[in-house]
Design an enzyme around this catalytic site. Structure first.
Site, mmCIF file in Angstrom:
data_model
loop_
_atom_site.group_PDB
_atom_site.id
_atom_site.type_symbol
_atom_site.label_atom_id
_atom_site.label_comp_id
_atom_site.label_asym_id
_atom_site.label_seq_id
_atom_site.Cartn_x
_atom_site.Cartn_y
_atom_site.Cartn_z
ATOM 1 N N ASN A 184 -11.624 -4.970 -5.049
ATOM 2 C CA ASN A 184 -12.120 -3.812 -4.300
ATOM 3 C C ASN A 184 -13.586 -3.986 -3.920
ATOM 4 O O ASN A 184 -13.999 -3.675 -2.799
ATOM 5 C CB ASN A 184 -11.979 -2.541 -5.142
ATOM 6 C CG ASN A 184 -10.547 -2.084 -5.295
ATOM 7 O OD1 ASN A 184 -9.651 -2.551 -4.593
ATOM 8 N ND2 ASN A 184 -10.314 -1.170 -6.216
ATOM 9 N N ARG A 202 0.589 -3.385 9.028
ATOM 10 C CA ARG A 202 0.574 -4.497 8.073
ATOM 11 C C ARG A 202 2.014 -4.721 7.636
ATOM 12 O O ARG A 202 2.758 -3.782 7.428
ATOM 13 C CB ARG A 202 -0.272 -4.184 6.832
ATOM 14 C CG ARG A 202 -1.704 -3.780 7.095
ATOM 15 C CD ARG A 202 -2.464 -3.592 5.768
ATOM 16 N NE ARG A 202 -3.684 -2.825 5.937
ATOM 17 C CZ ARG A 202 -4.842 -3.335 6.334
ATOM 18 N NH1 ARG A 202 -4.925 -4.619 6.602
ATOM 19 N NH2 ARG A 202 -5.912 -2.570 6.467
ATOM 20 N N ARG A 235 -7.611 -4.507 9.649
ATOM 21 C CA ARG A 235 -8.638 -5.291 8.968
ATOM 22 C C ARG A 235 -8.062 -6.200 7.895
ATOM 23 O O ARG A 235 -7.282 -5.775 7.047
ATOM 24 C CB ARG A 235 -9.641 -4.333 8.313
ATOM 25 C CG ARG A 235 -10.815 -5.017 7.646
ATOM 26 C CD ARG A 235 -12.039 -5.018 8.499
ATOM 27 N NE ARG A 235 -12.494 -3.671 8.769
ATOM 28 C CZ ARG A 235 -13.632 -3.396 9.406
ATOM 29 N NH1 ARG A 235 -14.402 -4.370 9.839
ATOM 30 N NH2 ARG A 235 -13.985 -2.147 9.623
ATOM 31 N N HIS A 247 -2.304 3.335 14.061
ATOM 32 C CA HIS A 247 -2.131 3.412 12.617
ATOM 33 C C HIS A 247 -0.880 4.190 12.221
ATOM 34 O O HIS A 247 -0.538 4.258 11.043
ATOM 35 C CB HIS A 247 -3.382 4.074 12.004
ATOM 36 C CG HIS A 247 -3.488 3.949 10.524
ATOM 37 N ND1 HIS A 247 -3.353 5.026 9.670
ATOM 38 C CD2 HIS A 247 -3.718 2.876 9.734
ATOM 39 C CE1 HIS A 247 -3.508 4.619 8.415
ATOM 40 N NE2 HIS A 247 -3.719 3.334 8.421
ATOM 41 N N TYR A 305 2.743 0.740 -3.962
ATOM 42 C CA TYR A 305 2.094 1.934 -3.426
ATOM 43 C C TYR A 305 3.085 3.095 -3.432
ATOM 44 O O TYR A 305 4.276 2.901 -3.197
ATOM 45 C CB TYR A 305 1.647 1.727 -1.974
ATOM 46 C CG TYR A 305 0.579 0.698 -1.736
ATOM 47 C CD1 TYR A 305 0.098 -0.131 -2.745
ATOM 48 C CD2 TYR A 305 0.038 0.540 -0.463
ATOM 49 C CE1 TYR A 305 -0.878 -1.076 -2.496
ATOM 50 C CE2 TYR A 305 -0.945 -0.405 -0.201
ATOM 51 C CZ TYR A 305 -1.395 -1.219 -1.219
ATOM 52 O OH TYR A 305 -2.366 -2.155 -0.963
ATOM 53 N N ARG A 363 -7.381 10.172 -3.669
ATOM 54 C CA ARG A 363 -7.462 8.988 -4.540
ATOM 55 C C ARG A 363 -8.820 8.314 -4.459
ATOM 56 O O ARG A 363 -9.402 7.938 -5.470
ATOM 57 C CB ARG A 363 -6.376 7.978 -4.169
ATOM 58 C CG ARG A 363 -6.511 6.639 -4.895
ATOM 59 C CD ARG A 363 -5.389 5.691 -4.524
ATOM 60 N NE ARG A 363 -5.287 5.452 -3.108
ATOM 61 C CZ ARG A 363 -5.964 4.497 -2.455
ATOM 62 N NH1 ARG A 363 -6.818 3.723 -3.100
ATOM 63 N NH2 ARG A 363 -5.809 4.326 -1.159
ATOM 64 N N HIS A 379 -0.809 6.468 -2.143
ATOM 65 C CA HIS A 379 -1.073 6.210 -0.733
ATOM 66 C C HIS A 379 -0.445 7.253 0.190
ATOM 67 O O HIS A 379 -0.754 7.289 1.382
ATOM 68 C CB HIS A 379 -0.535 4.809 -0.377
ATOM 69 C CG HIS A 379 -0.976 4.281 0.935
ATOM 70 N ND1 HIS A 379 -0.150 4.230 2.037
ATOM 71 C CD2 HIS A 379 -2.164 3.778 1.348
ATOM 72 C CE1 HIS A 379 -0.801 3.707 3.063
ATOM 73 N NE2 HIS A 379 -2.019 3.418 2.677
#
Length: 723
Positions: free
Chosen positions: A67, A405, A435, A465, A498, A594, A622
């Site tokens: 992270n 992704r 990204r 997205h 997730y 979160r 998530h």
């Protein structure tokens, strides 16, 4: 939900005047970067949790560093760029980029010292007690050194490439996040010092098993850098090695793409930007305490780094290497693996013969909307099955899907290729600017195009997205559309790690909107009206404004007024100010966030009725869930929504996002239960304070072992899914 547009909603919703709030902006918001570091502090706290299996604690030490790597690449890189560009004005939180960078360093140094303490004083000794020994070269016997020396010469030495720096050799390029050795060598009898750099190869395991121990319960591991350091004579024959300094650098990944770039050139543009990122400016140099000052000064000078960019810490130079330890075959030191459950409505009857197939997924969706909660519900048996069934079904005429992704061996890519080769109309929106996934998405785009899939790259100036799939099926005398709308990516691997939600539906009011959304994404549509979906950047913000304002009016009338929102991060100041106004009006607001959160809860006169909870644990939270009481006392009777967007400026203004209302009564009850469990959680939950710090919850005395208070969110929901 009534049809609306961004403009009409903005005009019809009551204005919230920030000037009417009792505090100036710098007192209303916390800094997002410092709040993010507090999130990573909560991640690190998992490594300190002795109630977790040992290798899970090891994993959290690695996650903390992973992270932090991303944080330095994205956020520190961005702050450095702003300072270099002369953009040093304070943000609304009152802090300048220079002030933020200084504060970041103070917090990072503190957190990394705690990480090192946990590793040296707690985790490493516990590993040794469990039979996993991380050894130094000096700890090895003569026989072990000899065997490992042979291993080095056969398996490591041929890969290594020492690069010297002298008048004939320039300082070498050092790749992002690489682990390196800076070596000072001299000829025998001479004081002439030369610098050489050795990159520790990524293709080799970072821990080498020490041979010779026949005890199956004992594992001795030597770090790869230790093996290389103690065999440098093979790399520099005839020279004296005076000092060795391991170091690691981080480069800026905050390169902004030109959002006005013509969409036809976007693929080539992204490839060019990836090349530039590889050579981007360094923003951090990491070393260990026992470094050679002259080596560090030399490397820092060559990379253009100042003293404040150099971070010294104990323990492994690259804590992300610990992921390899976490993968050791020691099930006794890990969580019992979770096996996702096939939802009952999509599973074959328990008394069905083995040869009987699972129910037709399209028939099930025609009967009712199906809410999915991963990883508790199987991703393979639901979302993957939905797209795969569409690819095989001769009555399916078209399939459309977004990819933000996905996994390298994505079953969705395989299904779309199969469908295209079968003659179906297949369209895929691939977001090339996701990204750190850009190169993978470029590869997927080329692969899909090669097999006849219509690939689009989204709306100019906006990152795509939203997470949605559309299936058009011939039924009877007409066509019926089926859709999946989710909160997470179409990524089979992360679907196991997730928590995300998905909705399978053939409700025409929703699927008509999904058709319009894909026309926007793949064509030149100017769509601004939707029946059901909240779509950013056109209608979503305005719709949320109306929902919040309605709660304010209900509170003023003495009716039930309640807002619950769960997402990853919260930064948007306009929504924050609206929530402050709602709190002042008496609306009860619960935010489950979160990651970072820039709202200050519990400030007298401003946010008395706002509470913020963060849940960190076994799975990465998530999913995005939104609830508004709408004057109803019972939660399941209010408004429930789910989708892809956080309450962030970028999500509401600079991305194509989608939020879908949930109408099915049983689905609403399930969403309400998820929220209830998280609010009651005293095992994995933290409470945000008005100063930006968090206080960890602990189970109250007398809590039932299986209750959310004692078991926490993840164990409770796993238990209930199995039941």
């Amino acid at each position: 939900m009534s049809r609306d547009t961004s403009k009409s909603d903005e005009e019809s919703s009551s204005a919230i005047d920030p000037e009417a709030l009792p505090m100036p902006p710098e007192e209303r918001y916390t800094n997002r970067d410092l709040s993010w570091l507090e999130f990573n502090r909560r991640v690190l706290a998992q490594a300190a949790d002795t109630g977790l299996p040992l290798l899970e604690r090891v994993k959290f030490l690695a996650i903390f560093s992973s992270n932090l790597d991303e944080f330095f690449q994205k956020r520190v890189g961005l702050l450095r760029g702003r300072i270099a560009a002369g953009v040093a004005r304070p943000k609304p939180d009152g802090l300048t980029p220079q002030h933020v960078l200084s504060s970041i360093r103070d917090v990072v140094v503190e957190l990394q010292e705690e990480q090192a303490r946990l590793w040296h004083d707690e985790v490493s000794p516990a590993l040794a007690k469990a039979g996993i020994h991380i050894v130094r070269h000096d700890d090895l016997s003569e026989d072990e050194r000899e065997q490992l020396g042979d291993y080095f010469r056969i398996n490591v030495f041929p890969i290594l490439t020492p690069l010297s720096v002298d008048p004939g050799h320039r300082f070498p390029f050092i790749s992002n996040l690489s682990e390196n050795l800076g070596v000072i060598v001299t000829p025998p009898g001479s004081e002439e010092r030369s610098f050489a750099r050795i990159k520790i190869p990524d293709v080799l395991s970072r821990f080498i098993r020490v041979p010779g121990d026949d005890d199956p319960n004992v594992t001795k591991l030597l770090p790869l850098d230790e093996l290389i350091v103690n065999n440098l004579d093979d790399l520099f024959p005839g020279l004296d090695v005076r000092s060795v300094t391991p170091f690691r650098i981080t480069r800026n990944a905050a390169i902004e793409l030109d959002e006005d770039e013509d969409v036809d050139d976007l693929l080539q543009h992204v490839e060019a930007e990836l090349h530039l990122r590889r050579f981007a400016k360094a923003v951090r140099l990491e070393v260990q305490p026992e470094h050679a000052d002259d080596v560090v000064e030399f490397v820092a000078d060559e990379l253009g780094l100042a003293d404040e960019d150099i971070y010294e810490r104990r323990g492994p130079l690259e804590y992300t290497d610990l992921f390899q330890l976490a993968d050791l075959e020691r099930p006794d030191l890990k969580h019992t693996p979770w096996v996702p459950v096939v939802p009952q409505v999509l599973a074959a009857p328990l008394d069905a013969p083995p040869a009987m197939a699972d129910p037709d997924i399209f028939a099930v969706i025609r009967e009712r909307d199906v809410l999915l909660h991963h990883p508790y519900d199987s991703f393979t048996a639901t979302v993957e099955r939905f797209v795969a069934a569409a690819a095989r079904d001769p009555d399916v005429l078209a399939i459309k899907q977004t990819i933000y992704r996905t996994s390298r061996d994505s079953p969705f890519v395989a299904s779309m290729i199969r469908a295209a080769e079968a003659g179906k109309q297949v369209a895929c929106l691939v977001e090339l600017r996701a990204r750190f996934d850009e190169s993978a998405n470029v590869r997927f785009a080329r692969q899909l195009e090669k097999h006849g899939v219509h690939v689009a790259y989204g709306v100019i100036g906006l990152k795509t997205h939203c997470k949605c799939s559309l299936v058009v099926r011939r039924e009877g005398s007409g066509l019926r559309c089926y859709a999946h709308l989710g909160t997470g990516n179409y990524h089979s691997k992360t679907a196991q790690l997730y928590t995300d939600l998905g909705l399978l539906t053939c409700n025409p009011a929703i699927t008509d909107d999904v058709v319009s959304l894909f026309n926007l994404l793949t064509g030149r549509s100017q769509q601004t009206e939707y029946n059901e979906l909240l779509v950013a950047p056109t209608t979503m913000r305005a719709r949320f404004n109306k929902l919040i304002d309605r709660e304010i009016k209900n509170a003023q009338k003495g009716r039930p007024a309640r807002i619950v929102a769960k997402f990853n991060s919260f930064e948007d100041r306009r929504i924050a100010d609206r929530l402050y106004a709602a709190s002042r009006a008496g609306v009860q607001i619960t935010l489950i966030v979160r990651g970072f959160c820039c709202v200050r809860p519990g400030v007298p006169g401003l946010s008395d009725n706002i509470r913020v909870i963060s849940v960190i644990g076994r799975f990465l939270e998530h999913s995005r869930i939104f609830h508004f009481a709408d004057g109803e006392e019972a939660p399941e009777n209010g408004v429930w929504l789910m989708g892809s967007a956080d309450w962030m400026y970028r999500n509401l203004n600079n991305r194509v996002e989608s939020i879908v209302p949930v109408h099915d009564a049983s689905a609403k009850r399930r969403l309400a239960r998820i929220i209830e469990v998280m609010v009651r959680d005293h095992r994995n939950a933290w409470d945000l304070q008005h100063d930006g710090s968090y206080i960890q919850r602990f189970p109250p005395n007398g809590a039932e072992p299986d209750s959310p208070e004692a078991a926490g969110t993840f164990e409770t929901l796993m238990h209930e899914t199995r039941s």
